[in-house]
Each structure stands twice: as C-alpha cells, then as structure tokens.
Design a protein around this motif. Structure first.
Motif, PDB file in Angstrom:
ATOM      1  N   UNK A  27       0.829  -1.209   0.000  1.00 42.02           N
ATOM      2  CA  UNK A  27       0.000   0.000   0.000  1.00 42.02           C
ATOM      3  C   UNK A  27       0.865   1.261   0.000  1.00 42.02           C
ATOM      4  N   UNK A  28       1.949   1.244   0.742  1.00 51.45           N
ATOM      5  CA  UNK A  28       2.859   2.392   0.715  1.00 51.45           C
ATOM      6  C   UNK A  28       3.510   2.554  -0.646  1.00 51.45           C
ATOM      7  N   UNK A  29       3.893   1.457  -1.267  1.00 50.26           N
ATOM      8  CA  UNK A  29       4.530   1.457  -2.585  1.00 50.26           C
ATOM      9  C   UNK A  29       3.632   2.117  -3.629  1.00 50.26           C
ATOM     10  N   UNK A  30       2.340   1.796  -3.581  1.00 54.64           N
ATOM     11  CA  UNK A  30       1.432   2.342  -4.595  1.00 54.64           C
ATOM     12  C   UNK A  30       0.641   3.548  -4.075  1.00 54.64           C
ATOM     13  N   UNK A  31       1.042   4.082  -2.936  1.00 53.37           N
ATOM     14  CA  UNK A  31       0.435   5.290  -2.351  1.00 53.37           C
ATOM     15  C   UNK A  31      -1.068   5.142  -2.136  1.00 53.37           C
ATOM     16  N   UNK A  32      -1.499   3.969  -1.751  1.00 49.98           N
ATOM     17  CA  UNK A  32      -2.909   3.721  -1.424  1.00 49.98           C
ATOM     18  C   UNK A  32      -3.071   3.894   0.083  1.00 49.98           C
ATOM     19  N   UNK A  33      -3.119   5.144   0.505  1.00 54.87           N
ATOM     20  CA  UNK A  33      -3.139   5.446   1.931  1.00 54.87           C
ATOM     21  C   UNK A  33      -4.487   5.148   2.575  1.00 54.87           C
ATOM     22  N   UNK A  34      -5.559   5.180   1.793  1.00 50.25           N
ATOM     23  CA  UNK A  34      -6.880   4.839   2.333  1.00 50.25           C
ATOM     24  C   UNK A  34      -6.900   3.361   2.746  1.00 50.25           C
ATOM     25  N   UNK A  35      -6.446   2.487   1.850  1.00 52.22           N
ATOM     26  CA  UNK A  35      -6.393   1.059   2.185  1.00 52.22           C
ATOM     27  C   UNK A  35      -5.396   0.806   3.307  1.00 52.22           C
ATOM     28  N   UNK A  36      -4.288   1.548   3.305  1.00 51.57           N
ATOM     29  CA  UNK A  36      -3.299   1.415   4.369  1.00 51.57           C
ATOM     30  C   UNK A  36      -3.882   1.746   5.731  1.00 51.57           C
ATOM     31  N   UNK A  37      -4.669   2.819   5.803  1.00 51.21           N
ATOM     32  CA  UNK A  37      -5.308   3.185   7.086  1.00 51.21           C
ATOM     33  C   UNK A  37      -6.303   2.118   7.526  1.00 51.21           C
ATOM     34  N   UNK A  38      -7.062   1.577   6.577  1.00 52.61           N
ATOM     35  CA  UNK A  38      -8.002   0.490   6.913  1.00 52.61           C
ATOM     36  C   UNK A  38      -7.247  -0.713   7.463  1.00 52.61           C
ATOM     37  N   UNK A  39      -6.115  -1.013   6.854  1.00 56.48           N
ATOM     38  CA  UNK A  39      -5.320  -2.153   7.301  1.00 56.48           C
ATOM     39  C   UNK A  39      -4.757  -1.912   8.698  1.00 56.48           C
ATOM     40  N   UNK A  40      -4.264  -0.730   8.948  1.00 57.04           N
ATOM     41  CA  UNK A  40      -3.729  -0.407  10.274  1.00 57.04           C
ATOM     42  C   UNK A  40      -4.821  -0.559  11.328  1.00 57.04           C
ATOM     43  N   UNK A  41      -6.010  -0.057  11.035  1.00 59.21           N
ATOM     44  CA  UNK A  41      -7.125  -0.173  11.985  1.00 59.21           C
ATOM     45  C   UNK A  41      -7.485  -1.642  12.242  1.00 59.21           C
TER      46      UNK A  41
END
Length: 186
Positions: free
Chosen positions: A151-165
C-alpha cells in the motif's frame, strides 16, 4: 543447513521434504540465506514427488526470507513464475493461515519483481480479504506487514489506514512474535 538435515538419523530423513521444509521455515527469522537454500532443496524434492502444497510452502518461505532480509530482490526472479503457477491451481490449503501466507508471499514477490502485473492487485485484494477473516493473529500480523509495504509502494493510503485499523488491535495478543511486531511497527 542442508547437510544438517542429511546428518539426521535415516528414520527422521524418511519423513522427507516436509522435515527439510520445516527446518528451512524455522531459519527464516534469523538466517534468511540459509533458509532459502534449504527451502529450495525442499522445493525440488516436493516437485519430484508431485506435491503441490509442499512446493507452495517452500516457495512462500523463500519469498518471506527475501522480505525479511531486505536483500537483493533479484533472488525472487526465478520464483515469481512458480508462485503464479501455483496460485493458478486449486491448492488444498490446510488452513486459513496457509492461504494467507500464499497471498502475502505473492504480494511481496510481485511487488518487488513484477510491480506492473495486474496479478499484484488481485493478490493484494485477496490478502486484505483474508486478513479480515478468521486466520490467527500470529499469521495475520506478518502478512499484513507485507501488504502495508504494498500500500505504501502504490500510495494507497486509504487502504493502508483500513489495514492499520484492522491489525493494530492484534498486537496485544501474546502469540504475535516480537519479530512480527517489529516488522509491523518498522
């Protein structure tokens, strides 16, 4: 490491490539290059026996070792096609953790060596769905660290935040290893 396996009593060696694969898997967290050598050996034994699940377990361990070592990713080149071929077959995953590991390894291998492939997106989506499922926290956290890298590689920060949660609450489980916690927080 392979010599160590062959130094075991013949009764133990008779257990075949699963013993070799188990030894290689144990090496992943502290001796990645040795783990890859042992797992490659196990892969070829499994292939000779026609054991798809064994081949897959070995290859996914190889991908995990590259991920942990942050080494030259070119060592994955010969395995990306194998991962794709294995995931295109109906594998008899013994557990949710097995399928989770398969997709996490595919995400890692494809992100490092075939980032332009549309398969990477499908593996990442499947991995996220599996992380929302019933797999054990000790399997989810390391797989999630691989997905968060994607997610960081492709700058998908919305999915990254969902994953962190989704993953952050799992860190309190004592079964989650210190290494897995460090990779997640790292």
């Amino acid at each position: 490491a392979v010599r160590w396996c062959w130094g075991l009593p013949s009764g133990r060696r008779a257990q075949g490539p699963w013993l070799t694969c188990g030894v290689g898997t144990r090496f992943i967290s502290f001796a990645q290059a040795a783990a890859r050598r042992v797992l490659e050996f196990a892969y070829h034994e499994f292939k000779a026996n026609g054991d798809l699940l064994g081949q897959a377990s070995s290859v996914w361990g190889i991908a995990e070792s590259v991920h942990l070592e942050w080494s030259d990713s070119r060592s994955m080149d010969k395995w990306v096609d194998v991962i794709e071929e294995l995931l295109n077959q109906p594998l008899p995953f013994p557990s949710a953790e097995g399928e989770l590991r398969a997709n996490a390894s595919a995400v890692t291998a494809f992100r490092r060596r075939r980032a332009e492939s549309p398969l990477l997106v499908s593996y990442a989506r499947r991995l996220h769905l599996l992380l929302e499922g019933e797999a054990h926290p000790s399997a989810k956290v390391p797989a999630a660290s691989m997905l968060l890298n994607y997610y960081g590689f492709c700058a998908d920060f919305v999915s990254g935040r969902r994953l962190v949660a989704l993953i952050q609450p799992l860190l309190r489980y004592p079964e989650v290893s210190p290494l897995s916690r460090a990779l997640w927080l790292g």
